[in-house]
Design a protein around this motif. Structure first.
Motif, PDB file in Angstrom:
ATOM      1  N   LEU A  17       0.849  -1.281   0.054  1.00 27.90           N
ATOM      2  CA  LEU A  17      -0.075  -0.006  -0.015  1.00 27.90           C
ATOM      3  C   LEU A  17       0.778   1.294  -0.060  1.00 27.90           C
ATOM      4  N   SER A  18       0.331   2.454  -0.402  1.00 24.70           N
ATOM      5  CA  SER A  18       1.150   3.607  -0.199  1.00 24.70           C
ATOM      6  C   SER A  18       1.268   4.139   1.499  1.00 24.70           C
ATOM      7  N   ILE A  19       1.994   4.870   1.559  1.00 26.99           N
ATOM      8  CA  ILE A  19       2.805   4.967   3.031  1.00 26.99           C
ATOM      9  C   ILE A  19       1.628   5.159   3.981  1.00 26.99           C
ATOM     10  N   GLU A  20       0.673   6.217   3.427  1.00 24.56           N
ATOM     11  CA  GLU A  20      -0.175   7.091   4.217  1.00 24.56           C
ATOM     12  C   GLU A  20      -1.286   5.717   4.495  1.00 24.56           C
ATOM     13  N   GLU A  21      -1.743   4.942   3.399  1.00 25.10           N
ATOM     14  CA  GLU A  21      -2.735   3.993   3.288  1.00 25.10           C
ATOM     15  C   GLU A  21      -2.189   2.872   4.437  1.00 25.10           C
ATOM     16  N   SER A  22      -0.891   2.495   4.465  1.00 22.30           N
ATOM     17  CA  SER A  22      -0.540   1.488   5.179  1.00 22.30           C
ATOM     18  C   SER A  22      -0.509   2.013   6.649  1.00 22.30           C
ATOM     19  N   ALA A  23      -0.020   3.252   6.921  1.00 21.53           N
ATOM     20  CA  ALA A  23       0.016   3.624   8.257  1.00 21.53           C
ATOM     21  C   ALA A  23      -1.211   3.690   8.674  1.00 21.53           C
ATOM     22  N   ARG A  24      -2.639   4.136   8.161  1.00 28.67           N
ATOM     23  CA  ARG A  24      -3.871   3.918   8.564  1.00 28.67           C
ATOM     24  C   ARG A  24      -4.371   2.649   8.861  1.00 28.67           C
ATOM     25  N   LYS A  25      -3.902   1.569   7.961  1.00 22.11           N
ATOM     26  CA  LYS A  25      -4.357   0.439   8.057  1.00 22.11           C
ATOM     27  C   LYS A  25      -3.906  -0.236   9.702  1.00 22.11           C
ATOM     28  N   ASN A  26      -2.490   0.014   9.676  1.00 25.21           N
ATOM     29  CA  ASN A  26      -1.986  -0.694  10.662  1.00 25.21           C
ATOM     30  C   ASN A  26      -2.322   0.242  11.970  1.00 25.21           C
ATOM     31  N   LEU A  27      -2.903   1.472  11.887  1.00 26.59           N
ATOM     32  CA  LEU A  27      -2.905   2.124  13.189  1.00 26.59           C
ATOM     33  C   LEU A  27      -3.645   1.489  14.249  1.00 26.59           C
ATOM     34  N   PRO A  28      -4.704   0.818  13.953  1.00 30.78           N
ATOM     35  CA  PRO A  28      -5.546   0.162  15.095  1.00 30.78           C
ATOM     36  C   PRO A  28      -4.652  -0.638  16.034  1.00 30.78           C
ATOM     37  N   ILE A  29      -3.623  -1.289  15.534  1.00 32.70           N
ATOM     38  CA  ILE A  29      -2.755  -2.097  16.276  1.00 32.70           C
ATOM     39  C   ILE A  29      -1.699  -1.347  16.953  1.00 32.70           C
ATOM     40  N   VAL A  30      -1.216  -0.152  16.293  1.00 36.09           N
ATOM     41  CA  VAL A  30      -0.396   0.743  16.955  1.00 36.09           C
ATOM     42  C   VAL A  30      -0.865   1.397  18.366  1.00 36.09           C
ATOM     43  N   LYS A  31      -2.538   1.609  18.113  1.00 28.25           N
ATOM     44  CA  LYS A  31      -3.030   2.161  19.052  1.00 28.25           C
ATOM     45  C   LYS A  31      -3.196   1.210  20.237  1.00 28.25           C
ATOM     46  N   ALA A  32      -3.658   0.136  20.023  1.00 34.64           N
ATOM     47  CA  ALA A  32      -3.755  -0.973  21.011  1.00 34.64           C
ATOM     48  C   ALA A  32      -2.339  -1.297  21.716  1.00 34.64           C
ATOM     49  N   ILE A  33      -1.446  -1.246  20.932  1.00 34.63           N
ATOM     50  CA  ILE A  33      -0.131  -1.476  22.013  1.00 34.63           C
ATOM     51  C   ILE A  33       0.146  -0.270  22.979  1.00 34.63           C
ATOM     52  N   ILE A  34      -0.013   1.074  22.346  1.00 35.45           N
ATOM     53  CA  ILE A  34       0.205   2.071  23.167  1.00 35.45           C
ATOM     54  C   ILE A  34      -0.962   2.145  24.275  1.00 35.45           C
ATOM     55  N   ASP A  35      -2.032   1.810  24.104  1.00 35.19           N
ATOM     56  CA  ASP A  35      -3.033   1.753  25.099  1.00 35.19           C
ATOM     57  C   ASP A  35      -2.598   0.572  26.351  1.00 35.19           C
ATOM     58  N   GLU A  36      -2.329  -0.626  25.719  1.00 33.54           N
ATOM     59  CA  GLU A  36      -1.708  -1.572  26.611  1.00 33.54           C
ATOM     60  C   GLU A  36      -0.677  -1.157  27.429  1.00 33.54           C
ATOM     61  N   ALA A  37       0.310  -0.580  27.044  1.00 36.71           N
ATOM     62  CA  ALA A  37       1.638  -0.137  27.539  1.00 36.71           C
ATOM     63  C   ALA A  37       1.372   0.822  28.728  1.00 36.71           C
ATOM     64  N   HIS A  38       0.340   1.860  28.221  1.00 35.30           N
ATOM     65  CA  HIS A  38       0.050   2.916  29.291  1.00 35.30           C
ATOM     66  C   HIS A  38      -0.893   2.228  30.237  1.00 35.30           C
ATOM     67  N   LYS A  39      -1.694   1.183  30.154  1.00 34.82           N
ATOM     68  CA  LYS A  39      -2.311   0.861  31.186  1.00 34.82           C
ATOM     69  C   LYS A  39      -1.631  -0.051  32.256  1.00 34.82           C
ATOM     70  N   ASN A  40      -0.342  -0.488  31.682  1.00 35.94           N
ATOM     71  CA  ASN A  40       0.730  -0.753  32.512  1.00 35.94           C
ATOM     72  C   ASN A  40       1.717   0.078  32.997  1.00 35.94           C
ATOM     73  N   ASN A  41       1.544   1.299  33.106  1.00 35.10           N
ATOM     74  CA  ASN A  41       2.405   2.491  33.500  1.00 35.10           C
ATOM     75  C   ASN A  41       3.726   2.299  32.720  1.00 35.10           C
ATOM     76  N   LEU A  42       3.640   2.125  31.446  1.00 40.11           N
ATOM     77  CA  LEU A  42       4.905   2.161  30.617  1.00 40.11           C
ATOM     78  C   LEU A  42       4.950   3.129  29.387  1.00 40.11           C
ATOM     79  N   LYS A  43       5.538   4.000  29.195  1.00 41.76           N
ATOM     80  CA  LYS A  43       5.827   4.744  28.397  1.00 41.76           C
ATOM     81  C   LYS A  43       6.057   4.147  26.896  1.00 41.76           C
ATOM     82  N   VAL A  44       5.834   4.703  25.803  1.00 37.75           N
ATOM     83  CA  VAL A  44       5.873   4.105  24.423  1.00 37.75           C
ATOM     84  C   VAL A  44       7.064   5.056  23.598  1.00 37.75           C
ATOM     85  N   ALA A  45       7.928   4.142  23.102  1.00 39.79           N
ATOM     86  CA  ALA A  45       8.773   4.823  22.094  1.00 39.79           C
ATOM     87  C   ALA A  45       8.367   4.272  20.823  1.00 39.79           C
ATOM     88  N   VAL A  46       8.365   4.975  19.675  1.00 36.67           N
ATOM     89  CA  VAL A  46       7.951   4.601  18.475  1.00 36.67           C
ATOM     90  C   VAL A  46       8.993   5.123  17.102  1.00 36.67           C
TER      91      VAL A  46
END
Length: 578
Positions: free
Chosen positions: A216-245
């Motif tokens: 996919l294009s850069i933006e299409e690919s980024a938006r397609k994978n965004l729900p997974i990225v968000k889930a990782i960030i949310d789970e890390a924050h739930k466990n009081n861990l910061k997230v580097a990207v």
């Protein structure tokens, strides 16, 4: 009971007194207020800075340890906010970038990284780096790092485990605890990638936000994978861990920021940032680590255009640096020629130039806007060597328009801000960790003065830098070989004794002394085309190193054997068998 309590208090008080170190008459490099404060005495009690006063006012007890800081500068220990212990910086460390496993199996490279972890730590501390962030490691290193928490010779380590990613190179499959990536193709995978690390107590979580590999294009690919990225960030924050990207495109960086990322570990290099992006970073108090030199390390290695300073040739782990020149003699000429053509192609060089210019412009833009910048190298990647790449990164930041004060702030207290630990370390202040460097000259006058280290203080213990890591005979032999292959006469001569003796085996003295050696080799370096020495085999026996070599000089290839005899940590005698 009252008597026992008073006795215990008295004992504790006496321990504090007896463990104090006084650094007197020193100029403090105050990174918080960006000023120099002369004629100060800094008191260290155990591992904490317990007092700072004018040297005229402070009274030193008789049993104190005193370090005379007259004419010297006391600065906070440096932080490299982006390294990788699982990568060695040499040619064979990233088989997904260049696959040379038939010459060195990746399993061997993993073993080297494990064996050399303590050496890396000692080398970092020797060069004034008292804190490191491993922003993408393995479960093995995440567990192993705990062994060094209480070691005075080791910098403080903050580490994440395998990178959560929707793209995992095939080469890294089936490596279990040695895998640097955790494949996350669903939201559930993303959440699990965080939970799998929790038993190992990571300091933060890292996402490798790689896009476009799905076609996919850069933006299409980024938006397609965004729900997974968000889930990782949310789970890390739930466990009081910061997230580097890891996000090098503007769109991936912006989506990461909008969804809670705390730390961007690379520059955006595809477009100049707009005000709304900058304001989002400031609003969310996000730290960015620009890593300006890592891309060039790959391109220059593949194109065989590397050039290291005498400082870099002396400072880095010499054996990994030596591998970077292996492309000059590997037998797979098709692969070598393909990578050399790629590294020297107009497209690759133009792309590097554009990406570098955008990265540097964005760094200046963000710095001017008050975004928190933390210095990091991405050391461990091909061509970006541990420790020695730090000064090169500082100079790249300087070339971007940052002042020496801004760079020093980025290299000290801003590193502490990555995990909100600026009240614990990162500046010379009462109550903070005694992780310090005593310099012979002002780092504000010249960044290279950060390499002129008189003492390193780590966790309250004072070290002479040279005591932290001793050269082995093999190290010395490799360093002079590296200097030879880079035609750097000063780096070549550095491992030799001043009164070195050079023989034709067994006992024909050719000449004696470095001056004679300089005259001989400087002329050869200047006048010999295609000069390159390939190490075929090496035997180390006590203080003797015997190298079997193939030396290319012009159109000739000469077989040679060199025998290096080491005394007092220098090469004292050399015997050549031709």
């Amino acid at each position: 009971m009252k008597t026992a309590l008073l006795t215990a208090i008295a004992c504790l008080f006496s321990i504090v007194i007896y463990s104090q170190t006084y650094i007197t008459n020193v100029t403090i490099t105050d990174v918080e207020n960006q000023k120099m404060i002369p004629n100060q005495t800094v008191v260290i009690s155990k591992d904490i800075i317990s007092d700072i006063q004018s040297s005229k006012k402070i009274k030193i007890p008789e049993n104190a340890t005193i370090i005379d800081g007259t004419g010297k500068y006391l600065a906070p220990g440096l932080t490299d906010a982006h390294i990788h212990f699982s990568q060695n910086g040499g040619l064979y460390t990233r088989p997904d970038a260049i696959d040379l496993r038939k010459f060195r199996p990746y399993e061997d490279e993993i073993k080297i990284s494990k064996i050399n972890m303590e050496g890396k730590l000692r080398r970092y501390l020797k060069n004034g780096i008292t804190t490191v962030f491993d922003v993408g490691s393995t479960l093995y290193f995440l567990e192993k790092s705990k062994d060094f928490e209480d070691k005075d010779f080791a910098p403080t380590i903050y580490m994440t485990g395998p990178l959560s990613t929707t793209y995992k190179p095939e080469i890294y499959k089936n490596f279990a605890d040695d895998a640097p990536f955790s494949l996350t193709q669903t939201i559930e995978d993303g959440i699990k990638s965080v939970q799998d690390q929790l038993p190992y107590q990571p300091d933060f979580i890292k996402i490798w936000y790689i896009v476009g590999a799905d076609g996919l294009s850069i933006e299409e690919s980024a938006r397609k994978n965004l729900p997974i990225v968000k889930a990782i960030i949310d789970e890390a924050h739930k466990n009081n861990l910061k997230v580097a990207v890891h996000a090098t495109q503007r769109i991936t960086a912006q989506l990461a920021l909008e969804n809670g990322a705390d730390f961007l570990v690379h520059s955006v290099d595809d477009e100049i940032l707009k005000p709304d992006f900058v304001q989002l970073m400031k609003k969310n108090k996000v730290v960015i680590c620009p890593t300006l030199i890592v891309h060039g390390g790959y391109v220059n290695t593949f194109g065989q255009n590397l050039d290291f300073s005498s400082y870099e040739l002396k400072t880095t782990e010499p054996h990994q640096l030596g591998t970077l020149l292996d492309l000059k003699h590997l037998s797979d000429t098709l692969t070598v020629n393909r990578y050399r053509a790629m590294g020297n192609s107009k497209k690759m060089l133009a792309g590097l130039k554009v990406a570098d210019s955008i990265s540097r412009a964005n760094l200046k833009l963000l710095s001017d806007a008050g975004v928190t910048i933390a210095t990091g190298t991405d050391a461990g990647n091909i061509g970006t060597l541990h420790v020695s790449s730090y000064l090169a990164e500082l100079k790249a930041m300087q070339a971007s328009g940052l002042s020496n004060w801004q760079i020093l702030v980025a290299s000290t207290i801003n590193g502490a801000k990555v995990l909100n630990k600026e009240k614990e370390f990162g500046s010379v202040a009462v109550g903070k960790k005694a992780n310090l460097i005593l310099l012979d000259a002002s780092p504000i006058d010249d960044l290279e003065n950060l390499t002129k280290i008189d003492k390193v203080i780590n966790k309250g213990r004072v070290f002479n830098p040279e005591d932290l890591l001793k050269d082995t005979p093999e190290d010395l032999a490799q360093r002079q070989l590296n200097g030879y292959n880079f035609r750097n006469i000063d780096a070549f001569l550095e491992p030799y004794a001043e009164d070195v003796e050079v023989y034709n085996f067994p006992d024909e003295l050719q000449y004696k002394g470095k001056d004679a050696m300089r005259n001989s080799y400087a002329q050869m370096f200047a006048n010999t085309p295609n000069l390159h020495c390939e190490l075929v085999n090496r035997i180390v026996q006590g203080k003797m190193v015997i190298d079997q070599e193939l030396v290319q000089a012009g159109n000739r290839v000469i077989e040679a054997i060199a025998m290096y005899h080491i005394e007092n940590e220098k090469i004292q005698k050399v015997y050549f068998i031709k």
